[in-house]
Motif scaffolding. Structure first.
Motif, PDB file in Angstrom:
ATOM      1  N   ILE A  58      28.603  38.737  37.727  1.00  0.00           N
ATOM      2  CA  ILE A  58      29.217  38.485  36.672  1.00  0.00           C
ATOM      3  C   ILE A  58      29.262  39.235  35.250  1.00  0.00           C
ATOM      4  CG2 ILE A  58      28.706  36.428  34.942  1.00  0.00           C
ATOM      5  CD1 ILE A  58      27.392  34.940  37.000  1.00  0.00           C
ATOM      6  N   ASP A  59      28.207  40.187  35.221  1.00  0.00           N
ATOM      7  CA  ASP A  59      28.342  41.016  34.207  1.00  0.00           C
ATOM      8  C   ASP A  59      29.419  42.011  34.662  1.00  0.00           C
ATOM      9  OD1 ASP A  59      26.317  39.722  33.020  1.00  0.00           O
ATOM     10  OD2 ASP A  59      24.723  41.092  33.952  1.00  0.00           O
ATOM     11  N   PHE A  60      29.505  42.646  35.615  1.00  0.00           N
ATOM     12  CA  PHE A  60      30.539  43.469  35.954  1.00  0.00           C
ATOM     13  C   PHE A  60      31.881  42.755  35.841  1.00  0.00           C
ATOM     14  CE2 PHE A  60      27.520  45.136  39.705  1.00  0.00           C
ATOM     15  CZ  PHE A  60      26.908  45.871  38.859  1.00  0.00           C
ATOM     16  N   GLY A  61      32.101  41.508  36.146  1.00  0.00           N
ATOM     17  CA  GLY A  61      33.378  41.052  36.179  1.00  0.00           C
ATOM     18  C   GLY A  61      33.555  40.812  34.672  1.00  0.00           C
ATOM     19  N   VAL A  62      33.012  40.101  34.005  1.00  0.00           N
ATOM     20  CA  VAL A  62      33.153  39.952  32.404  1.00  0.00           C
ATOM     21  C   VAL A  62      33.537  41.390  31.884  1.00  0.00           C
ATOM     22  CG1 VAL A  62      32.272  39.388  30.089  1.00  0.00           C
ATOM     23  CG2 VAL A  62      31.674  38.004  32.327  1.00  0.00           C
ATOM     24  N   GLY A  63      32.897  42.391  32.144  1.00  0.00           N
ATOM     25  CA  GLY A  63      33.079  43.546  31.303  1.00  0.00           C
ATOM     26  C   GLY A  63      34.559  44.069  31.979  1.00  0.00           C
ATOM     27  N   GLN A  97      34.065  35.847  39.474  1.00  0.00           N
ATOM     28  CA  GLN A  97      32.836  35.358  39.138  1.00  0.00           C
ATOM     29  C   GLN A  97      32.772  35.265  37.649  1.00  0.00           C
ATOM     30  OE1 GLN A  97      31.641  33.499  41.646  1.00  0.00           O
ATOM     31  NE2 GLN A  97      29.547  34.058  41.155  1.00  0.00           N
ATOM     32  N   GLY A  98      33.051  36.493  37.050  1.00  0.00           N
ATOM     33  CA  GLY A  98      33.247  36.703  35.564  1.00  0.00           C
ATOM     34  C   GLY A  98      34.203  36.006  34.895  1.00  0.00           C
ATOM     35  N   ALA A  99      35.343  35.742  35.580  1.00  0.00           N
ATOM     36  CA  ALA A  99      36.486  34.963  35.013  1.00  0.00           C
ATOM     37  C   ALA A  99      35.894  33.537  35.027  1.00  0.00           C
ATOM     38  CB  ALA A  99      37.683  34.921  35.795  1.00  0.00           C
ATOM     39  N   LEU A 100      35.222  33.052  35.979  1.00  0.00           N
ATOM     40  CA  LEU A 100      34.715  31.697  35.994  1.00  0.00           C
ATOM     41  C   LEU A 100      33.608  31.444  34.969  1.00  0.00           C
ATOM     42  CD1 LEU A 100      34.583  30.823  39.940  1.00  0.00           C
ATOM     43  CD2 LEU A 100      35.984  29.928  38.308  1.00  0.00           C
ATOM     44  N   PHE A 101      32.770  32.548  34.794  1.00  0.00           N
ATOM     45  CA  PHE A 101      31.587  31.961  34.024  1.00  0.00           C
ATOM     46  C   PHE A 101      32.059  32.033  32.822  1.00  0.00           C
ATOM     47  CE2 PHE A 101      27.962  33.858  31.837  1.00  0.00           C
ATOM     48  CZ  PHE A 101      26.963  33.013  31.992  1.00  0.00           C
ATOM     49  N   ALA A 102      32.631  33.221  32.201  1.00  0.00           N
ATOM     50  CA  ALA A 102      33.251  33.273  30.717  1.00  0.00           C
ATOM     51  C   ALA A 102      34.195  32.361  30.530  1.00  0.00           C
ATOM     52  CB  ALA A 102      33.945  34.727  30.508  1.00  0.00           C
TER      53      ALA A 102
END
Length: 331
Positions: A22-27, A172-177
């Motif tokens: 998730i952190d990788f994705g948001v970054g 995952q990052g897009a969904l979470f953020a």
């Protein structure tokens, strides 16, 4: 008990990869934010959590050293080049999250905004490559030890697995953020479109990985079953997302990140470090620590891991909730 410790080490690495994805994705998604307020909001979705997620990696390294000391030494020797790259990217990624607001200058912030997506991409792809080389089996060096050569690192299967982790992390990052942004927000719309586009891409990557993995590894059944389950979970995640159930969508979307560690654990049976020639193989029975060390670990590490897991649940419940806030601009 040997299998228990090996599985526990793998579980810690899997926990790190699933949560940190998730952190990788948001970054990696920071460039989607075209305003200062948007970049700050994206960054703040992971700042309370990325250090917590890294605890899993620290625990993995510690338990690997304590329970499987010979494997740690051989693994670090074999993967020395990827490990150095991952460590450098890890330090720079954390610096980008910590230091961005250390100076009010626009150039300073933009520099760290450029570092964050690049290092996040390197981390995601690097872990995919490391795990893929272990699934396929490493080369054997002149000294008879396992060695991840350039041919192993840049093999099509390794690059496919790198892309798999990157795409799964982005989704995952897009969904979470996106879940913490208000309805109608332009950034949320871009994140939603990104997650929607990446869903079939991720499913397709899983199918291609299954086909290539079946051809180049000695465990086609393992690769096929694991990737098939992951593909089904991606489809289920898409359905959950369409129904507005973001948490189940995130949980199911994390399954493709489980695929590679699971393949590593099952691809070579009791061989915990495999080479394609068989000359540098390391069996679990040789890699495991002595009984006295394992007894000490049972009395000290296991209760600590339980406490850490409970603490992680509490922190995610407190800081992982979506908090919709209006856009703002920092001074």
């Amino acid at each position: 008990m040997d299998v228990f410790w090996y599985a526990l080490v793998g579980l810690l690495l899997t926990g790190y990869l699933v949560l940190e994805s998730i952190d990788f994705g948001v970054g990696m998604l920071i460039p989607l934010a075209d305003t200062e307020a948007g970049r700050v909001r994206l960054r703040r979705t992971i700042v309370p959590l990325f250090l917590v997620n890294e605890v899993w990696l620290v625990a993995f390294g510690g338990l690997l050293f304590g329970a499987l000391p010979l494997l740690e030494g051989e693994l670090l020797h074999a993967q020395r080049t990827p490990v150095v790259v991952l460590l450098c990217a890890w330090f720079l990624r954390d610096a980008a999250l910590w230091f961005r607001h250390a100076s009010p200058g626009t150039a300073w912030r933009r520099a760290w905004d450029a570092v964050l997506p690049v290092t996040s991409l390197v981390l995601a792809a690097g872990w995919g490559i490391v795990l893929a080389t272990l699934v396929r089996g490493l080369s054997t060096g002149d000294n008879g030890r396992a060695d991840a050569t350039a041919g192993d690192i840049f093999h099509p299967f390794s690059l496919l697995c790198a892309a798999l982790v990157v795409v799964a992390g982005l989704r995952q990052g897009a969904l979470f953020a996106g879940r913490g942004l208000p309805e109608g927000d332009a950034l949320r719309a871009r994140l939603d479109r990104t997650a929607k586009v990446l869903t079939p891409v991720l499913a397709g990557l899983l199918l291609v990985t299954a086909a290539v993995g079946a051809a180049v590894t000695d465990s086609p059944v393992t690769v096929g079953v694991v990737t098939a389950v992951a593909a089904v979970c991606v489809y289920a995640s898409h359905l959950a997302r369409g129904a507005g159930r973001t948490v189940p969508a995130l949980l199911l979307g994390g399954v493709p990140l489980l695929a590679l560690p699971v393949m590593v654990g099952f691809a070579h049976g009791s061989t915990v470090l495999a080479t394609r020639s068989g000359a540098g193989d390391l069996a679990l029975s040789r890699a495991i620590a002595d009984d006295a060390s394992l007894t000490l670990l049972s009395a000290t590490v296991l209760p600590t891991l339980v406490a850490v897991a409970l603490g992680q649940v509490w922190i995610w419940r407190e800081f992982g909730r979506p908090a919709v806030r209006p856009a703002f601009t920092e001074a």
